[in-house]
Design an enzyme around this catalytic site. Structure first.
Site, mmCIF file in Angstrom:
data_model
loop_
_atom_site.group_PDB
_atom_site.id
_atom_site.type_symbol
_atom_site.label_atom_id
_atom_site.label_comp_id
_atom_site.label_asym_id
_atom_site.label_seq_id
_atom_site.Cartn_x
_atom_site.Cartn_y
_atom_site.Cartn_z
ATOM 1 N N GLN A 1 42.393 46.309 27.986
ATOM 2 C CA GLN A 1 41.448 46.940 28.906
ATOM 3 C C GLN A 1 41.074 48.331 28.407
ATOM 4 O O GLN A 1 39.897 48.716 28.427
ATOM 5 C CB GLN A 1 42.060 47.036 30.305
ATOM 6 C CG GLN A 1 41.154 47.708 31.338
ATOM 7 C CD GLN A 1 39.908 46.903 31.632
ATOM 8 O OE1 GLN A 1 39.987 45.731 31.998
ATOM 9 N NE2 GLN A 1 38.746 47.521 31.476
ATOM 10 N N ASP B 1 40.635 52.186 40.113
ATOM 11 C CA ASP B 1 41.173 50.823 40.098
ATOM 12 C C ASP B 1 41.623 50.508 41.519
ATOM 13 O O ASP B 1 41.697 51.395 42.379
ATOM 14 C CB ASP B 1 42.342 50.750 39.112
ATOM 15 C CG ASP B 1 42.799 49.317 38.825
ATOM 16 O OD1 ASP B 1 42.129 48.364 39.285
ATOM 17 O OD2 ASP B 1 43.827 49.148 38.151
ATOM 18 N N ARG C 1 50.184 37.513 29.925
ATOM 19 C CA ARG C 1 49.769 38.313 31.074
ATOM 20 C C ARG C 1 50.784 38.081 32.182
ATOM 21 O O ARG C 1 50.934 36.951 32.668
ATOM 22 C CB ARG C 1 48.371 37.915 31.543
ATOM 23 C CG ARG C 1 47.867 38.711 32.761
ATOM 24 C CD ARG C 1 46.497 38.213 33.161
ATOM 25 N NE ARG C 1 45.997 38.837 34.370
ATOM 26 C CZ ARG C 1 45.249 39.940 34.412
ATOM 27 N NH1 ARG C 1 44.946 40.555 33.290
ATOM 28 N NH2 ARG C 1 44.816 40.434 35.556
ATOM 29 N N CYS D 1 37.928 48.643 36.127
ATOM 30 C CA CYS D 1 38.390 47.512 35.317
ATOM 31 C C CYS D 1 38.189 46.174 36.018
ATOM 32 O O CYS D 1 38.270 45.123 35.367
ATOM 33 C CB CYS D 1 39.859 47.697 34.950
ATOM 34 S SG CYS D 1 40.940 47.928 36.369
ATOM 35 N N ARG E 1 35.467 43.542 27.242
ATOM 36 C CA ARG E 1 36.791 42.933 27.115
ATOM 37 C C ARG E 1 36.757 41.845 26.041
ATOM 38 O O ARG E 1 37.660 41.731 25.211
ATOM 39 C CB ARG E 1 37.242 42.320 28.444
ATOM 40 C CG ARG E 1 37.514 43.282 29.576
ATOM 41 C CD ARG E 1 38.678 44.202 29.285
ATOM 42 N NE ARG E 1 39.878 43.490 28.886
ATOM 43 C CZ ARG E 1 40.682 42.798 29.714
ATOM 44 N NH1 ARG E 1 40.417 42.738 31.007
ATOM 45 N NH2 ARG E 1 41.762 42.199 29.255
ATOM 46 N N HIS F 1 48.107 47.925 29.911
ATOM 47 C CA HIS F 1 46.965 47.005 29.832
ATOM 48 C C HIS F 1 46.108 47.440 28.629
ATOM 49 O O HIS F 1 44.985 47.926 28.782
ATOM 50 C CB HIS F 1 46.159 47.085 31.123
ATOM 51 C CG HIS F 1 45.270 45.910 31.370
ATOM 52 N ND1 HIS F 1 45.076 44.904 30.447
ATOM 53 C CD2 HIS F 1 44.499 45.593 32.450
ATOM 54 C CE1 HIS F 1 44.239 44.016 30.947
ATOM 55 N NE2 HIS F 1 43.873 44.401 32.158
#
Length: 313
Positions: A138, A230, A108, A271, A299, A135
């Site tokens: 996600q 987001d 990440r 998210c 997730r 991502h």
């Protein structure tokens, strides 16, 4: 058709076929059902996961660590303060060492190139837990959440409002184009997704039947099955916060915008983490139409499914 993902990395969902994505979603549903029944397995026993973080994390770290640990594996958290990443040791050499010590790597961080180098030189599966470009874990959780609410996502209308260049919007463009899900990004022209990605995605969408739109018209929320947003300021862009608020204030998801969809069954997705009062109002994200907390839980299930598919026969 028999599908095997053993030994595969997940750097971007562009690398996965629609059938492979569907396989991961089906497996995610299975492991979630196992979890709800309290079933315990040890499918990662004797395996190790190197978890390399350049950026802070809540859901990604917790999802990978608990999913791996519950299955008997040993996750090892590594921040850039803990190891010689790109300082006294090259990234390629770090990858070679990781490949000798771990069963898989989760990364990440900032550059997509870093994840690609880790995969190339470690020769073990590498999972993209977030980069500036993509991502993918996600996006898998997002689609699982949609399917839990609507069944098949083919032909459903997902609308994203906010920063159209960010990694979540980009990953949703990819997965929706693969699965035949209609996807609209509502964003100022200054924040449109890049042309390079569009050139890759639109031919895929044409093949699957998905309609992908990019517009600045907030009225494009009409007939949405789900509204997604987001944060307006991504990690590493804190100096642009005031600029983004000014640019995106008219793209906030509030109850008025939810109502403008004309769909009484529309749901809200995020998210997380959320800045309540900026990209979304508290009454929406905390209300009955919100599925943000289901996304957060999913997730874990989609990440567990990904690791099972790529590490276990």
């Amino acid at each position: 058709m028999s599908i095997s993902l053993l030994g595969r990395s997940l750097l971007t969902l562009l690398d996965y076929s629609p059938e492979e994505i569907r396989y991961l979603l089906k497996l995610s549903m299975k492991v979630k059902a196992e979890s709800k029944k309290g079933k315990i397995f040890r499918r990662f026993e004797g395996k190790t996961l190197g978890m390399l973080f350049e950026k802070r994390s809540t859901r990604t770290r917790c999802a990978f660590e608990t999913a791996f640990g519950e299955e008997g594996g040993h996750p090892v958290f590594l921040s850039t303060a803990d190891i010689q990443l790109g300082s006294k040791e090259s990234l390629e050499d770090t990858a070679r060492v990781f490949g000798r010590m771990f069963s898989a790597i989760q990364f990440r961080g900032f550059k997509q190139e870093t994840a690609e180098i880790l995969a190339k030189y470690s020769n073990i599966p590498v999972y993209n837990g977030l980069t500036d470009l993509y991502h993918p874990t996600q996006a898998l959780a997002d689609i699982l959440t949609l399917e839990e609410n609507f069944g098949s996502v083919k032909g459903k209308n997902l609308v994203f409002t906010g920063d159209g260049r960010n990694n979540v919007a980009r990953s949703l463009m990819v997965i929706c184009s693969k699965l035949g899900t209609n996807f609209t990004i509502i964003t100022p022209a200054e924040l449109n997704p890049d042309e390079e990605l569009c050139k890759k995605v639109f031919p895929i969408a044409e093949k699957s039947g998905a309609v992908i739109k990019i517009t600045s018209d907030i009225g494009a929320v009409k007939n949405a099955d789900a509204l997604y947003t987001d944060v307006w300021t991504s990690m590493g862009e804190d100096d642009k916060k005031e600029e983004r608020i000014k640019l995106l204030s008219s793209y906030q998801v509030n109850q008025n915008l939810m109502d403008k969809t004309g769909n009484k069954d529309v749901i809200f997705l995020h998210c997380l983490p959320a800045v309540k009062g900026e990209e979304v109002t508290a009454d929406v994200i905390d209300g009955i139409q919100s599925r943000a907390w289901d996304q957060a839980e999913n997730r874990k299930h989609t990440i567990k499914a990904l690791m099972l598919a790529t590490l276990c026969k």
